[in-house]
Design a protein around this motif. Structure first.
Motif, PDB file in Angstrom:
ATOM      1  N   LEU A  14       5.607  -3.468   1.579  1.00 50.69           N
ATOM      2  CA  LEU A  14       5.595  -2.543   0.448  1.00 50.69           C
ATOM      3  C   LEU A  14       5.061  -1.168   0.826  1.00 50.69           C
ATOM      4  N   HIS A  15       5.008  -0.895   2.125  1.00 48.84           N
ATOM      5  CA  HIS A  15       4.550   0.422   2.566  1.00 48.84           C
ATOM      6  C   HIS A  15       5.425   1.485   1.886  1.00 48.84           C
ATOM      7  N   GLY A  16       4.832   2.362   1.166  1.00 45.29           N
ATOM      8  CA  GLY A  16       5.561   3.424   0.470  1.00 45.29           C
ATOM      9  C   GLY A  16       5.954   3.088  -0.954  1.00 45.29           C
ATOM     10  N   VAL A  17       5.837   1.810  -1.351  1.00 49.42           N
ATOM     11  CA  VAL A  17       6.250   1.436  -2.704  1.00 49.42           C
ATOM     12  C   VAL A  17       5.364   2.084  -3.757  1.00 49.42           C
ATOM     13  N   LEU A  18       4.056   2.115  -3.513  1.00 47.47           N
ATOM     14  CA  LEU A  18       3.148   2.715  -4.490  1.00 47.47           C
ATOM     15  C   LEU A  18       3.477   4.191  -4.683  1.00 47.47           C
ATOM     16  N   ALA A  19       3.705   4.904  -3.592  1.00 48.94           N
ATOM     17  CA  ALA A  19       4.072   6.323  -3.690  1.00 48.94           C
ATOM     18  C   ALA A  19       5.408   6.477  -4.401  1.00 48.94           C
TER      19      ALA A  19
ATOM     20  N   ALA B 220       5.201  -3.134 -12.202  1.00 47.70           N
ATOM     21  CA  ALA B 220       4.466  -1.945 -12.627  1.00 47.70           C
ATOM     22  C   ALA B 220       3.026  -2.291 -12.995  1.00 47.70           C
ATOM     23  N   LYS B 221       2.811  -3.470 -13.607  1.00 50.94           N
ATOM     24  CA  LYS B 221       1.454  -3.869 -14.002  1.00 50.94           C
ATOM     25  C   LYS B 221       0.554  -3.973 -12.776  1.00 50.94           C
ATOM     26  N   ALA B 222       1.067  -4.541 -11.688  1.00 48.96           N
ATOM     27  CA  ALA B 222       0.277  -4.672 -10.459  1.00 48.96           C
ATOM     28  C   ALA B 222      -0.055  -3.297  -9.886  1.00 48.96           C
ATOM     29  N   LEU B 223       0.915  -2.405  -9.878  1.00 49.31           N
ATOM     30  CA  LEU B 223       0.693  -1.073  -9.324  1.00 49.31           C
ATOM     31  C   LEU B 223      -0.235  -0.246 -10.213  1.00 49.31           C
ATOM     32  N   GLU B 224      -0.106  -0.426 -11.522  1.00 49.51           N
ATOM     33  CA  GLU B 224      -1.026   0.246 -12.441  1.00 49.51           C
ATOM     34  C   GLU B 224      -2.457  -0.232 -12.216  1.00 49.51           C
ATOM     35  N   GLY B 225      -2.604  -1.524 -11.934  1.00 42.99           N
ATOM     36  CA  GLY B 225      -3.930  -2.068 -11.651  1.00 42.99           C
ATOM     37  C   GLY B 225      -4.554  -1.399 -10.441  1.00 42.99           C
TER      38      GLY B 225
ATOM     39  N   ASP C  48      -5.256   4.798  -0.775  1.00 42.02           N
ATOM     40  CA  ASP C  48      -3.927   4.509  -0.244  1.00 42.02           C
ATOM     41  C   ASP C  48      -4.008   3.420   0.822  1.00 42.02           C
ATOM     42  N   GLU C  49      -5.041   3.462   1.641  1.00 45.67           N
ATOM     43  CA  GLU C  49      -5.222   2.456   2.680  1.00 45.67           C
ATOM     44  C   GLU C  49      -5.427   1.070   2.061  1.00 45.67           C
ATOM     45  N   GLN C  50      -6.263   0.994   1.024  1.00 43.82           N
ATOM     46  CA  GLN C  50      -6.488  -0.284   0.352  1.00 43.82           C
ATOM     47  C   GLN C  50      -5.205  -0.788  -0.299  1.00 43.82           C
ATOM     48  N   ALA C  51      -4.483   0.113  -0.969  1.00 43.14           N
ATOM     49  CA  ALA C  51      -3.244  -0.281  -1.639  1.00 43.14           C
ATOM     50  C   ALA C  51      -2.226  -0.797  -0.629  1.00 43.14           C
ATOM     51  N   ARG C  52      -2.092  -0.132   0.510  1.00 39.82           N
ATOM     52  CA  ARG C  52      -1.159  -0.600   1.544  1.00 39.82           C
ATOM     53  C   ARG C  52      -1.557  -1.980   2.049  1.00 39.82           C
ATOM     54  N   ALA C  53      -2.845  -2.203   2.245  1.00 36.01           N
ATOM     55  CA  ALA C  53      -3.309  -3.505   2.731  1.00 36.01           C
ATOM     56  C   ALA C  53      -3.075  -4.597   1.684  1.00 36.01           C
ATOM     57  N   ILE C  54      -3.350  -4.298   0.435  1.00 39.86           N
ATOM     58  CA  ILE C  54      -3.173  -5.278  -0.637  1.00 39.86           C
ATOM     59  C   ILE C  54      -1.697  -5.604  -0.826  1.00 39.86           C
ATOM     60  N   LEU C  55      -0.866  -4.581  -0.813  1.00 40.58           N
ATOM     61  CA  LEU C  55       0.562  -4.782  -1.044  1.00 40.58           C
ATOM     62  C   LEU C  55       1.277  -5.352   0.168  1.00 40.58           C
TER      63      LEU C  55
END
Length: 118
Positions: free
Chosen positions: A26-31, A2-7, A15-22
């Protein structure tokens, strides 16, 4: 995790940056995390664990270097010579684990230099 996703949310990663970083795993994990869906199963993948660990360490180092969250945000989003003129967020969003490790290493050296300078 959760700490990583909160960051990512705090840094206002797209969303594009988050998908690339994760990473693709992890596609869809943030959502899913944002909507309260359990995502613990993602931790079984070593590549995903490495990315999340790197993010958590990056967040930890940022907290040690900057007392003000606004300073953290400014650093993450501002172009930096150390990253070829890209912001640290842009560098992390290259999609490569090595880029996360590069940002982590840069911060680790800054923390060490800060401690030596005290």
């Amino acid at each position: 995790m959760a700490k990583a996703l909160e960051g990512l949310d705090f840094w206002a990663a797209t969303d594009e940056q988050a998908r690339a970083i994760l990473g693709a795993g992890l596609h869809g994990v943030l959502a899913g995390w944002r909507s309260g869906i359990g995502i613990e199963m993602a931790l079984d993948d070593p590549g995903i664990s490495a990315r999340l660990t790197a993010l958590i360490v990056i967040i930890h180092h940022l907290g040690r270097l900057f007392a003000d969250p606004a300073d953290v945000l400014a650093w993450v989003r501002s172009p930096a010579e150390a990253f070829g003129g890209q912001s640290p967020l842009e560098r992390m969003a290259s999609g490569r684990l090595e880029s996360l490790k590069e940002v982590h290493g840069h911060l680790r050296r800054r923390v060490a230099a800060d401690q030596d300078g005290r």
